[in-house]
Design an enzyme around this catalytic site. Structure first.
Site, PDB file in Angstrom:
ATOM      1  N   LYS A  76     -22.431  -0.810   1.127  1.00  9.14           N
ATOM      2  CA  LYS A  76     -21.246  -0.166   0.548  1.00  9.14           C
ATOM      3  C   LYS A  76     -21.489   1.316   0.317  1.00  9.14           C
ATOM      4  O   LYS A  76     -20.662   2.159   0.684  1.00  9.14           O
ATOM      5  CB  LYS A  76     -20.894  -0.820  -0.795  1.00  9.14           C
ATOM      6  CG  LYS A  76     -19.880  -0.023  -1.604  1.00  9.14           C
ATOM      7  CD  LYS A  76     -19.620  -0.628  -2.957  1.00  9.14           C
ATOM      8  CE  LYS A  76     -20.495  -0.144  -4.081  1.00  9.14           C
ATOM      9  NZ  LYS A  76     -20.216   1.205  -4.587  1.00  9.14           N
ATOM     10  N   ARG A  99     -15.357   6.563  -8.011  1.00 11.57           N
ATOM     11  CA  ARG A  99     -15.999   7.854  -8.199  1.00 11.57           C
ATOM     12  C   ARG A  99     -16.408   8.527  -6.884  1.00 11.57           C
ATOM     13  O   ARG A  99     -16.267   9.737  -6.727  1.00 11.57           O
ATOM     14  CB  ARG A  99     -17.226   7.597  -9.072  1.00 11.57           C
ATOM     15  CG  ARG A  99     -17.975   8.788  -9.448  1.00 11.57           C
ATOM     16  CD  ARG A  99     -19.212   8.370 -10.198  1.00 11.57           C
ATOM     17  NE  ARG A  99     -20.208   9.393 -10.024  1.00 11.57           N
ATOM     18  CZ  ARG A  99     -20.231  10.532 -10.686  1.00 11.57           C
ATOM     19  NH1 ARG A  99     -19.323  10.776 -11.593  1.00 11.57           N
ATOM     20  NH2 ARG A  99     -21.143  11.428 -10.447  1.00 11.57           N
ATOM     21  N   CYS A 140     -17.360   7.142 -16.591  1.00 11.76           N
ATOM     22  CA  CYS A 140     -17.643   5.841 -16.004  1.00 11.76           C
ATOM     23  C   CYS A 140     -18.420   5.058 -17.036  1.00 11.76           C
ATOM     24  O   CYS A 140     -19.149   5.628 -17.835  1.00 11.76           O
ATOM     25  CB  CYS A 140     -18.468   6.022 -14.738  1.00 11.76           C
ATOM     26  SG  CYS A 140     -19.018   4.473 -14.046  1.00 11.76           S
ATOM     27  N   ARG A 158     -22.016  10.557 -16.088  1.00 10.72           N
ATOM     28  CA  ARG A 158     -21.899  10.811 -14.650  1.00 10.72           C
ATOM     29  C   ARG A 158     -21.086  12.062 -14.308  1.00 10.72           C
ATOM     30  O   ARG A 158     -20.028  11.994 -13.700  1.00 10.72           O
ATOM     31  CB  ARG A 158     -21.324   9.583 -13.935  1.00 10.72           C
ATOM     32  CG  ARG A 158     -22.191   8.376 -14.103  1.00 10.72           C
ATOM     33  CD  ARG A 158     -21.691   7.208 -13.330  1.00 10.72           C
ATOM     34  NE  ARG A 158     -22.204   7.148 -11.982  1.00 10.72           N
ATOM     35  CZ  ARG A 158     -21.929   6.160 -11.146  1.00 10.72           C
ATOM     36  NH1 ARG A 158     -21.150   5.184 -11.502  1.00 10.72           N
ATOM     37  NH2 ARG A 158     -22.445   6.156  -9.940  1.00 10.72           N
ATOM     38  N   PRO A 159     -21.588  13.225 -14.698  1.00 11.24           N
ATOM     39  CA  PRO A 159     -20.886  14.464 -14.355  1.00 11.24           C
ATOM     40  C   PRO A 159     -21.020  14.803 -12.868  1.00 11.24           C
ATOM     41  O   PRO A 159     -21.746  14.121 -12.137  1.00 11.24           O
ATOM     42  CB  PRO A 159     -21.598  15.510 -15.215  1.00 11.24           C
ATOM     43  CG  PRO A 159     -22.940  14.951 -15.494  1.00 11.24           C
ATOM     44  CD  PRO A 159     -22.834  13.456 -15.429  1.00 11.24           C
ATOM     45  N   VAL A 160     -20.332  15.873 -12.443  1.00 13.50           N
ATOM     46  CA  VAL A 160     -20.424  16.292 -11.030  1.00 13.50           C
ATOM     47  C   VAL A 160     -20.892  17.742 -10.930  1.00 13.50           C
ATOM     48  O   VAL A 160     -20.652  18.411  -9.935  1.00 13.50           O
ATOM     49  CB  VAL A 160     -19.083  16.100 -10.276  1.00 13.50           C
ATOM     50  CG1 VAL A 160     -18.811  14.624 -10.031  1.00 13.50           C
ATOM     51  CG2 VAL A 160     -17.940  16.760 -11.024  1.00 13.50           C
ATOM     52  N   ASP A 161     -21.560  18.224 -11.991  1.00 18.15           N
ATOM     53  CA  ASP A 161     -21.993  19.625 -11.995  1.00 18.15           C
ATOM     54  C   ASP A 161     -22.899  19.973 -10.806  1.00 18.15           C
ATOM     55  O   ASP A 161     -22.777  21.035 -10.200  1.00 18.15           O
ATOM     56  CB  ASP A 161     -22.674  19.972 -13.338  1.00 18.15           C
ATOM     57  CG  ASP A 161     -23.797  19.006 -13.687  1.00 18.15           C
ATOM     58  OD1 ASP A 161     -23.683  17.815 -13.343  1.00 18.15           O
ATOM     59  OD2 ASP A 161     -24.797  19.430 -14.295  1.00 18.15           O
ATOM     60  N   LEU A 162     -23.795  19.038 -10.436  1.00 16.76           N
ATOM     61  CA  LEU A 162     -24.706  19.341  -9.325  1.00 16.76           C
ATOM     62  C   LEU A 162     -23.952  19.422  -7.995  1.00 16.76           C
ATOM     63  O   LEU A 162     -24.294  20.215  -7.122  1.00 16.76           O
ATOM     64  CB  LEU A 162     -25.808  18.282  -9.213  1.00 16.76           C
ATOM     65  CG  LEU A 162     -26.732  18.092 -10.412  1.00 16.76           C
ATOM     66  CD1 LEU A 162     -27.845  17.106 -10.072  1.00 16.76           C
ATOM     67  CD2 LEU A 162     -27.338  19.415 -10.848  1.00 16.76           C
ATOM     68  N   ASP A 185     -29.557  -0.062  -9.431  1.00 13.89           N
ATOM     69  CA  ASP A 185     -28.497  -1.016  -9.085  1.00 13.89           C
ATOM     70  C   ASP A 185     -28.999  -2.461  -9.026  1.00 13.89           C
ATOM     71  O   ASP A 185     -28.207  -3.380  -8.793  1.00 13.89           O
ATOM     72  CB  ASP A 185     -27.850  -0.640  -7.746  1.00 13.89           C
ATOM     73  CG  ASP A 185     -26.936   0.565  -7.874  1.00 13.89           C
ATOM     74  OD1 ASP A 185     -26.714   1.033  -9.003  1.00 13.89           O
ATOM     75  OD2 ASP A 185     -26.437   1.042  -6.829  1.00 13.89           O
ATOM     76  N   ILE A 228     -32.292   6.167 -14.987  1.00 16.31           N
ATOM     77  CA  ILE A 228     -31.287   6.898 -14.183  1.00 16.31           C
ATOM     78  C   ILE A 228     -29.988   7.099 -14.972  1.00 16.31           C
ATOM     79  O   ILE A 228     -29.437   8.199 -15.008  1.00 16.31           O
ATOM     80  CB  ILE A 228     -30.984   6.158 -12.859  1.00 16.31           C
ATOM     81  CG1 ILE A 228     -32.270   5.777 -12.119  1.00 16.31           C
ATOM     82  CG2 ILE A 228     -30.040   6.989 -11.978  1.00 16.31           C
ATOM     83  CD1 ILE A 228     -33.042   6.901 -11.482  1.00 16.31           C
ATOM     84  N   ARG A 280     -15.540  -4.978  -5.893  1.00  8.14           N
ATOM     85  CA  ARG A 280     -15.765  -3.625  -5.401  1.00  8.14           C
ATOM     86  C   ARG A 280     -16.999  -3.582  -4.495  1.00  8.14           C
ATOM     87  O   ARG A 280     -17.083  -2.726  -3.620  1.00  8.14           O
ATOM     88  CB  ARG A 280     -15.997  -2.655  -6.573  1.00  8.14           C
ATOM     89  CG  ARG A 280     -14.753  -2.362  -7.374  1.00  8.14           C
ATOM     90  CD  ARG A 280     -15.041  -1.248  -8.348  1.00  8.14           C
ATOM     91  NE  ARG A 280     -15.877  -0.263  -7.712  1.00  8.14           N
ATOM     92  CZ  ARG A 280     -16.841   0.428  -8.301  1.00  8.14           C
ATOM     93  NH1 ARG A 280     -17.083   0.258  -9.579  1.00  8.14           N
ATOM     94  NH2 ARG A 280     -17.552   1.308  -7.651  1.00  8.14           N
TER      95      ARG A 280
END
Ligand code: UD1
Length: 429
Positions: A22, A96, A120, A125-129, A310, A332, A402
């Site tokens: 996935k 996401r 989430c 779980r930011p997206v700054d990177l 996971d 993580i 999902r």
């Protein structure tokens, strides 16, 4: 909403074919936006997440055709023209990873407007990177009202991207944008997850020049255009590990095919340490467990090739009935023990403090009503249910859909007593 009922206590015997990954498939689908030619993806999983992304890609202008080809389930994606470079909130919030269309849209059209993915349940779980990587390639980024507005009117330029810590999504996003940038990009402290190698391999088939796969430094020589390709999605290592743990939990002998044992070495090592028998084959792995209790072992999640976050919830399910105390550290995500209280409802003895869970093994679990809280947590409850006495009812299984294809069918074929109760469409809360 659908529920899954499991009557525990049956040993598992048989063969489970593993599907395409996935987490690879959805990034490969996003890569199709980088060309006006057709990208044919084989070994495709058919999951709620791939359907969500297909819907978003169609909105952006893609033709998405699913079929059963000679090599199994395949999807052909072709975006002759980007009709809209806007990914709206209602589509991005459902998954996401939809956010990763930002890079390809920007690389192909010089602009994009993509909703921020929002929070989430397994952490902030930011997206700054992701955004910093795109800025390093010369993009101008502005945030307004929950949307990222990205612009690179004269195209992206190769640059140096040094990640302060490993991020799978940000590494993939940087790759998806850098392949069409002008000049060379070097990504340091890149994630080494196999899905990144898979994405890079596919991009190279499309005409990109990416090297360094499987290492923490990726080099990308930008090209001016990419073309079509055919690519087989790598096997899903999380699905592989999940069924390996299911077999260990229920007892019996299960052969996992259409997969690769080298993708889950860290897990297999821990399973052997706990007392599970493992045999590796060319096309997968066989997991065997006879009666008798397993040993409690310690586990710490880490970026690949470490123990996958996971698989942490599923491993915890196994440890609930092991002999002794198992310490499980999650490094993580900061809030990834939501399955612990649900496992507690089945009789597990778990205490959580910060990023550490202590699991004191009990003789047996007992079936109960439980609630799925996120994708991997929900399957840990199914695994626990396989060994619990009586019936376990897992509510809110839409999380499961999902990421796990035909789960009841695959486990049922090996002797598990498991059935889906189709909901009436009403919400439970
Ligand atoms: C991907 C996988 C997910 C897996 C995870 C770690 C997909 C669709 N999902 O998620 O199944 O659990 O890798 O193997 O492939 N972070 C930041 N800023 C950022 C990006 C990430 O602070 O811009 C943090 C996250 O909050 C997290 C850590 O970095 O604590 C690692 O996250 P990341 O590797 O990016 O995970 P995802 O790509 O979201």
């Amino acid at each position: 909403m659908d529920r899954i009922a499991i009557t525990g206590g049956m040993r598992l015997e048989g063969v489970i074919p593993i599907g395409g990954a996935k987490n690879s498939a959805i990034k490969l689908m996003a890569a199709s936006l980088l060309t006006d030619e057709a990208l044919r993806l084989t070994n495709m999983p058919r999951l709620a997440d791939t359907r969500f992304l297909g819907r978003l890609l169609r909105r952006l202008g893609a033709e998405v055709t699913e079929s059963d080809g000679p090599d199994g389930p395949e999807t052909v994606l072709r975006t002759a023209e980007i009709l809209s470079a806007i990914a709206p909130y209602d589509l991005v919030r459902q998954m996401r990873a939809s956010f990763n269309v930002l890079g390809p849209l920007l690389a192909r059209t010089g602009q994009a407007k993509v909703s921020l993915p929002g929070g989430c349940t397994i952490g902030a779980r930011p997206v700054d990177l992701h955004l910093r990587a795109l800025e390093a390639l010369g993009a101008r980024i502005d945030l307004h009202e929950g949307y990222v507005y990205a612009q690179a009117p004269r195209g992206l330029k190769g640059g140096e991207i040094e990640f302060p810590f490993v991020s799978v999504g940000a590494t993939e996003h940087a790759l998806l944008a850098a392949v069409l940038a002008d000049g060379e990009t070097i990504i340091t402290n890149a994630a080494c997850e196999p899905e990144i190698g898979d994405l890079a391999d596919c991009l190279n088939k499309m005409g990109a020049q990416v090297s360094g796969m499987g290492t923490s430094t990726l080099r990308i020589k930008g090209v001016s255009r990419l073309g079509g390709a055919t690519h087989a999605v790598i096997p899903d290592r999380i699905e592989t590990g999940t069924y390996a743990l299911a077999a260990a939990m229920a007892g019996g002998e299960v052969r996992l095919t259409n997969t690769r044992s080298d993708l889950i070495e860290a897990l297999l090592d821990k399973m052997v340490e706990a007392g599970v028998e493992v045999a590796r084959h060319d096309d997968g792995v066989t997991v065997k467990r006879n009666s008798g209790r397993l040993r409690a072992v310690e586990v710490e999640t880490d970026p690949y090739p470490g123990f996958a976050t996971d698989l942490q919830a599923q491993f915890m399910a196994l440890m609930t009935v092991a002999d002794g105390e198992s310490v499980i550290r999650e490094t993580i995500f900061e809030n990834r023990f939501m399955h612990a209280p649900e496992l507690g409802r089945l009789g597990a003895d778990i205490s959580v403090s910060g990023g550490e869970a202590r699991v004191r093994g009990v003789e047996a679990l007992e079936g109960a009503q439980v609630m799925a809280t996120d994708l991997r947590a929900s399957v840990s409850l199914v695994i626990a249910g396989l060994a619990a006495r009586g019936e376990t009812m897992v509510n809110r299984v839409y999380h499961l859909d999902r990421g796990f294809e035909r789960l009841e069918e695959k486990l049922g074929a090996c002797g598990a007593v498991i059935r889906r109760i189709v909901g009436d469409g009403e919400m439970e809360d």
